[in-house]
Write an enzyme that holds these catalytic residues in place. Structure first.
Site, PDB file in Angstrom:
ATOM      1  N   PRO A  13      18.411  25.043 -18.288  1.00  0.00           N
ATOM      2  CA  PRO A  13      18.865  24.397 -19.509  1.00  0.00           C
ATOM      3  C   PRO A  13      17.994  23.235 -19.961  1.00  0.00           C
ATOM      4  O   PRO A  13      17.568  22.415 -19.146  1.00  0.00           O
ATOM      5  CB  PRO A  13      20.260  23.876 -19.155  1.00  0.00           C
ATOM      6  CG  PRO A  13      20.694  24.689 -18.005  1.00  0.00           C
ATOM      7  CD  PRO A  13      19.472  25.153 -17.287  1.00  0.00           C
ATOM      8  N   ASN A  14      17.764  23.199 -21.238  1.00  0.00           N
ATOM      9  CA  ASN A  14      17.096  22.100 -21.950  1.00  0.00           C
ATOM     10  C   ASN A  14      15.585  22.040 -21.732  1.00  0.00           C
ATOM     11  O   ASN A  14      14.897  21.273 -22.401  1.00  0.00           O
ATOM     12  CB  ASN A  14      17.731  20.739 -21.603  1.00  0.00           C
ATOM     13  CG  ASN A  14      19.213  20.718 -21.921  1.00  0.00           C
ATOM     14  OD1 ASN A  14      19.592  21.029 -23.041  1.00  0.00           O
ATOM     15  ND2 ASN A  14      20.053  20.401 -20.944  1.00  0.00           N
ATOM     16  N   ARG A  21      11.577  16.399 -25.644  1.00  0.00           N
ATOM     17  CA  ARG A  21      12.750  15.908 -24.916  1.00  0.00           C
ATOM     18  C   ARG A  21      12.372  14.712 -24.023  1.00  0.00           C
ATOM     19  O   ARG A  21      11.551  14.868 -23.114  1.00  0.00           O
ATOM     20  CB  ARG A  21      13.268  17.044 -24.023  1.00  0.00           C
ATOM     21  CG  ARG A  21      14.401  16.647 -23.121  1.00  0.00           C
ATOM     22  CD  ARG A  21      14.662  17.707 -22.063  1.00  0.00           C
ATOM     23  NE  ARG A  21      15.769  17.301 -21.220  1.00  0.00           N
ATOM     24  CZ  ARG A  21      16.048  17.823 -20.047  1.00  0.00           C
ATOM     25  NH1 ARG A  21      15.301  18.799 -19.557  1.00  0.00           N
ATOM     26  NH2 ARG A  21      17.068  17.384 -19.348  1.00  0.00           N
ATOM     27  N   TYR A  26       9.778  13.103 -19.157  1.00  0.00           N
ATOM     28  CA  TYR A  26       9.201  14.430 -18.901  1.00  0.00           C
ATOM     29  C   TYR A  26       7.792  14.619 -19.455  1.00  0.00           C
ATOM     30  O   TYR A  26       7.190  15.665 -19.252  1.00  0.00           O
ATOM     31  CB  TYR A  26      10.131  15.508 -19.467  1.00  0.00           C
ATOM     32  CG  TYR A  26      11.509  15.479 -18.832  1.00  0.00           C
ATOM     33  CD1 TYR A  26      11.664  15.753 -17.477  1.00  0.00           C
ATOM     34  CD2 TYR A  26      12.649  15.152 -19.567  1.00  0.00           C
ATOM     35  CE1 TYR A  26      12.918  15.712 -16.875  1.00  0.00           C
ATOM     36  CE2 TYR A  26      13.905  15.112 -18.984  1.00  0.00           C
ATOM     37  CZ  TYR A  26      14.028  15.390 -17.632  1.00  0.00           C
ATOM     38  OH  TYR A  26      15.257  15.346 -17.037  1.00  0.00           O
ATOM     39  N   ASN A  77      12.895  25.836 -11.768  1.00  0.00           N
ATOM     40  CA  ASN A  77      13.393  24.525 -12.165  1.00  0.00           C
ATOM     41  C   ASN A  77      14.694  24.812 -12.892  1.00  0.00           C
ATOM     42  O   ASN A  77      14.679  25.245 -14.046  1.00  0.00           O
ATOM     43  CB  ASN A  77      12.396  23.800 -13.073  1.00  0.00           C
ATOM     44  CG  ASN A  77      12.901  22.422 -13.482  1.00  0.00           C
ATOM     45  OD1 ASN A  77      14.053  22.075 -13.239  1.00  0.00           O
ATOM     46  ND2 ASN A  77      12.039  21.641 -14.103  1.00  0.00           N
ATOM     47  N   ALA A  80      19.534  20.762 -15.032  1.00  0.00           N
ATOM     48  CA  ALA A  80      20.750  20.104 -14.548  1.00  0.00           C
ATOM     49  C   ALA A  80      21.592  21.020 -13.648  1.00  0.00           C
ATOM     50  O   ALA A  80      22.379  20.529 -12.819  1.00  0.00           O
ATOM     51  CB  ALA A  80      21.576  19.630 -15.734  1.00  0.00           C
ATOM     52  N   GLU A 101      11.076  25.344  -5.434  1.00  0.00           N
ATOM     53  CA  GLU A 101      11.837  24.558  -6.415  1.00  0.00           C
ATOM     54  C   GLU A 101      10.934  23.475  -7.007  1.00  0.00           C
ATOM     55  O   GLU A 101      10.195  22.814  -6.274  1.00  0.00           O
ATOM     56  CB  GLU A 101      13.028  23.909  -5.701  1.00  0.00           C
ATOM     57  CG  GLU A 101      13.864  23.006  -6.585  1.00  0.00           C
ATOM     58  CD  GLU A 101      14.996  22.317  -5.811  1.00  0.00           C
ATOM     59  OE1 GLU A 101      15.067  22.472  -4.569  1.00  0.00           O
ATOM     60  OE2 GLU A 101      15.780  21.604  -6.454  1.00  0.00           O
ATOM     61  N   HIS A 103      10.715  20.141  -9.897  1.00  0.00           N
ATOM     62  CA  HIS A 103      11.251  19.208 -10.895  1.00  0.00           C
ATOM     63  C   HIS A 103      10.105  18.374 -11.435  1.00  0.00           C
ATOM     64  O   HIS A 103       9.317  17.831 -10.648  1.00  0.00           O
ATOM     65  CB  HIS A 103      12.340  18.311 -10.293  1.00  0.00           C
ATOM     66  CG  HIS A 103      13.492  19.122  -9.797  1.00  0.00           C
ATOM     67  ND1 HIS A 103      14.400  19.692 -10.657  1.00  0.00           N
ATOM     68  CD2 HIS A 103      13.820  19.522  -8.560  1.00  0.00           C
ATOM     69  CE1 HIS A 103      15.256  20.404  -9.954  1.00  0.00           C
ATOM     70  NE2 HIS A 103      14.926  20.329  -8.672  1.00  0.00           N
ATOM     71  N   SER A 105      10.311  15.535 -12.993  1.00  0.00           N
ATOM     72  CA  SER A 105      10.546  14.129 -12.656  1.00  0.00           C
ATOM     73  C   SER A 105      10.889  14.010 -11.176  1.00  0.00           C
ATOM     74  O   SER A 105      11.252  14.997 -10.528  1.00  0.00           O
ATOM     75  CB  SER A 105      11.696  13.580 -13.508  1.00  0.00           C
ATOM     76  OG  SER A 105      12.908  14.250 -13.194  1.00  0.00           O
ATOM     77  N   ARG A 110      15.971   8.742  -9.762  1.00  0.00           N
ATOM     78  CA  ARG A 110      16.796   8.691 -10.970  1.00  0.00           C
ATOM     79  C   ARG A 110      18.268   8.494 -10.601  1.00  0.00           C
ATOM     80  O   ARG A 110      18.574   8.061  -9.498  1.00  0.00           O
ATOM     81  CB  ARG A 110      16.539   9.964 -11.796  1.00  0.00           C
ATOM     82  CG  ARG A 110      15.065  10.084 -12.214  1.00  0.00           C
ATOM     83  CD  ARG A 110      14.811  11.303 -13.062  1.00  0.00           C
ATOM     84  NE  ARG A 110      15.581  11.261 -14.313  1.00  0.00           N
ATOM     85  CZ  ARG A 110      15.730  12.302 -15.126  1.00  0.00           C
ATOM     86  NH1 ARG A 110      15.146  13.459 -14.818  1.00  0.00           N
ATOM     87  NH2 ARG A 110      16.436  12.200 -16.231  1.00  0.00           N
TER      88      ARG A 110
HETATM   89  C1  DQA Z   1      14.730  18.240 -14.058  1.00  0.00           C
HETATM   90  C2  DQA Z   1      15.609  17.150 -13.451  1.00  0.00           C
HETATM   91  C3  DQA Z   1      17.071  17.425 -13.739  1.00  0.00           C
HETATM   92  O1  DQA Z   1      17.885  16.399 -13.186  1.00  0.00           O
HETATM   93  C4  DQA Z   1      17.324  17.466 -15.233  1.00  0.00           C
HETATM   94  O2  DQA Z   1      18.674  17.779 -15.509  1.00  0.00           O
HETATM   95  C5  DQA Z   1      16.401  18.412 -15.931  1.00  0.00           C
HETATM   96  C6  DQA Z   1      14.999  18.416 -15.546  1.00  0.00           C
HETATM   97  C7  DQA Z   1      13.230  17.925 -13.898  1.00  0.00           C
HETATM   98  O3  DQA Z   1      12.437  18.839 -14.082  1.00  0.00           O
HETATM   99  O4  DQA Z   1      12.856  16.786 -13.604  1.00  0.00           O
HETATM  100  O5  DQA Z   1      16.787  19.099 -16.865  1.00  0.00           O
HETATM  101  O6  DQA Z   1      14.992  19.462 -13.380  1.00  0.00           O
END
Ligand code: DQA
Length: 148
Positions: A13-14, A21, A26, A77, A80, A101, A103, A105, A110
């Protein structure tokens, strides 16, 4: 070892909004940039890569199930959903493929709700905080594991 020559790249998502974003967190790299980088990195090892992104948990699970048929590893990835989805972790366990996996960030620096990942327990390796380059690291890890 498997003779399959394809990796699955899953973004949750997102992540389709990358580029605009929260660029302070990011960066300005887009999902298309990431998919291009991951595809090029896989190609260095003679591997194809299928890139999928969805904002829907069930759609991500369906793609993970599909990987069982034709992929030799999964880079994910889950956005959330990383922090909430037992179902995605279960899907990854069910298909029994090596998982990396990623991420963008550093989730550990965080908010505390981002510190726990359901995916990490089923992943071979985890890359956090390396930005887009983390995807290349993850692809390389799975590709090299496949050769050994
Ligand atoms: C994320 C970190 C997650 O906490 C966040 O909800 C994301 C992006 C990252 O790539 O840093 O959507 O997965």
């Amino acid at each position: 070892m498997t003779d399959r020559r394809r990796l699955l790249l899953v973004n949750g998502p997102n992540l389709n909004l990358l580029g605009t974003r929260e660029p302070d967190i990011y960066g300005t790299v887009t999902l298309a940039d990431i998919e291009k980088l991951a595809t090029a990195t896989a190609a260095e090892f003679g591997l194809d890569l299928r890139a999928v992104q969805s904002n829907h948990e069930g759609a991500l699970i369906d793609e993970i199930h599909r990987a069982r048929l034709d992929c030799c590893g999964v880079v994910i990835n889950a956005g959330a959903l990383t922090h909430t989805s037992v179902a995605i972790a279960d899907a990854l366990s069910a298909v029994d493929l090596p998982v990396a996996e990623v991420h963008l960030s550093n989730i550990h620096r965080r908010e505390s709700f981002r510190h726990h990942s359901y995916i990490s327990a089923v992943a071979e390796m985890v890359v956090v905080g390396a930005g887009a380059e983390g995807y290349a690291v993850a692809v390389r890890h799975l590709a090299q594991g496949r050769q050994s």
